[in-house]
Design a protein around this motif. Structure first.
Motif, mmCIF file in Angstrom:
data_model
loop_
_atom_site.group_PDB
_atom_site.id
_atom_site.type_symbol
_atom_site.label_atom_id
_atom_site.label_comp_id
_atom_site.label_asym_id
_atom_site.label_seq_id
_atom_site.Cartn_x
_atom_site.Cartn_y
_atom_site.Cartn_z
ATOM 1 N N HIS A 177 35.891 42.082 40.949
ATOM 2 C CA HIS A 177 36.863 43.031 40.407
ATOM 3 C C HIS A 177 38.158 43.002 41.199
ATOM 4 N N GLN A 178 38.043 42.976 42.526
ATOM 5 C CA GLN A 178 39.247 42.934 43.359
ATOM 6 C C GLN A 178 40.097 41.707 43.019
ATOM 7 N N TYR A 199 46.016 40.428 38.079
ATOM 8 C CA TYR A 199 46.484 41.052 36.853
ATOM 9 C C TYR A 199 48.018 41.140 36.721
ATOM 10 N N VAL A 213 41.995 42.398 40.009
ATOM 11 C CA VAL A 213 43.108 43.311 40.308
ATOM 12 C C VAL A 213 44.289 42.525 40.896
ATOM 13 N N GLU A 214 43.974 41.582 41.790
ATOM 14 C CA GLU A 214 45.023 40.761 42.419
ATOM 15 C C GLU A 214 45.751 39.895 41.378
ATOM 16 N N PHE A 242 31.980 43.696 43.519
ATOM 17 C CA PHE A 242 33.182 44.367 44.019
ATOM 18 C C PHE A 242 34.332 43.377 44.211
ATOM 19 N N ARG A 243 34.028 42.231 44.839
ATOM 20 C CA ARG A 243 35.076 41.220 45.083
ATOM 21 C C ARG A 243 35.568 40.603 43.777
ATOM 22 N N ARG A 248 29.498 41.003 45.708
ATOM 23 C CA ARG A 248 30.109 39.999 44.828
ATOM 24 C C ARG A 248 30.768 40.665 43.614
#
Lengths: 140, 140, 140
Positions: free
Chosen positions: C54-55, C61, C58-59, C51-52, C49
């Motif tokens: 943060h991902q 930003y 990232v998507e 990790f996702r 969770r």
């Protein structure tokens, strides 16, 4: 810089940002259709292709913004904005194709590549012309 | 803003965008070498390290662009452009190291970190100086 | 453009970039706490969770940066900067919630969505007003 009120570049950028939001939504819909609960990113092949299609767009997006604005500010705003619209269409073709099959992602992928080559080359011409003019006083 | 025709920032941005394209290509070559077909992102350890190395560059890239332009527009264009070139080199060292082993990603990672700290601090100085001047009429 | 020294937009952008660095660090800490060695991205649910979360940041930003600057340059710098600060808070709420449970990511997610809608709409108004003025000489 070539333009001090780059409304067209801003319009294409905003449109591309909304398009990215739409593609993210498509992944969400695919999660629901295939019952893949977050944070999982694995599931039926079609979901995984949809997820990867979006990830690829995420990877490409900052590169697109850099080349769009470089071309638009230093070569031609109108050209950059027009090619930028082609980018959004290319990504949509890529995404729709990839959802169907891995192979069908290729036409949209090649069109994306063509957009990047075009924007980069024109941007490079604009920047080199600018550097020659500003730092070496050579007018082309 | 400090500069009205930031050709050097644009040149480094365009170069970094092409470098991102090159790293994406490296992942594609690694897919072929290790026979990992899209959309799969798992496979032999070397492929997974290559894939993660690229993902890390994708995560860092917008942060780099923000700090590069902040430093370049509000502190010094030449300094930002020079440090921006170091960033591209740092990412290449990181990528090549990570492909070899997880541990070998560290030197390039620390150099990347040093670039971020440098660009952020100089950018912060430039912004604070600008805010003091514009809003509080304090000239440093 | 509405502003020629957008210090506030630059300040919020720099702050958001540092925040992205902090969230990346949180993933690193989660790796250590749960003994998940890179390049692996699977492990205990709480790590996945984190990790996702943060991902997802990232998507989002680059989309944030585009809408922030569009709104700030073509509608109002102060408004965009204020809503931009809300974005950073929204992402922090999202991240902290997602680390706890998948469901707890939702309040921060909806706040993020509200930020995107606000920045996009105001940016769109600014761009349309600008295009009408520049290309059609219609003054609103």
């Amino acid at each position: 810089m070539g333009t001090d009120s780059p409304f067209l570049l801003a319009a294409v950028s905003l449109l591309s940002a909304l398009h990215m939001g739409y593609l993210a939504r498509r992944v969400g819909w695919s999660r629901m259709a295939h019952k893949v609960l977050p944070p999982s990113v694995t599931g039926p092949p079609q979901f995984e292709r949809t997820f990867r299609a979006h990830q690829n767009c995420v990877e490409c997006y900052p590169v697109f913004l850099v080349t769009l604005w470089t071309c638009g500010m230093f070569f031609s705003e109108l050209t950059a904005a027009a090619v930028g619209l082609v980018y959004i269409i290319a990504r949509q073709i890529y995404f729709n194709g990839y959802v169907k099959s891995t192979k069908k992602r290729l036409p949209g992928f090649y069109l994306t590549l063509a957009v990047f080559v075009t924007l980069s080359l024109l941007g490079l011409i604009g920047i080199l012309r600018g550097i020659l003019h500003k730092y070496l006083h050579i007018h082309l």
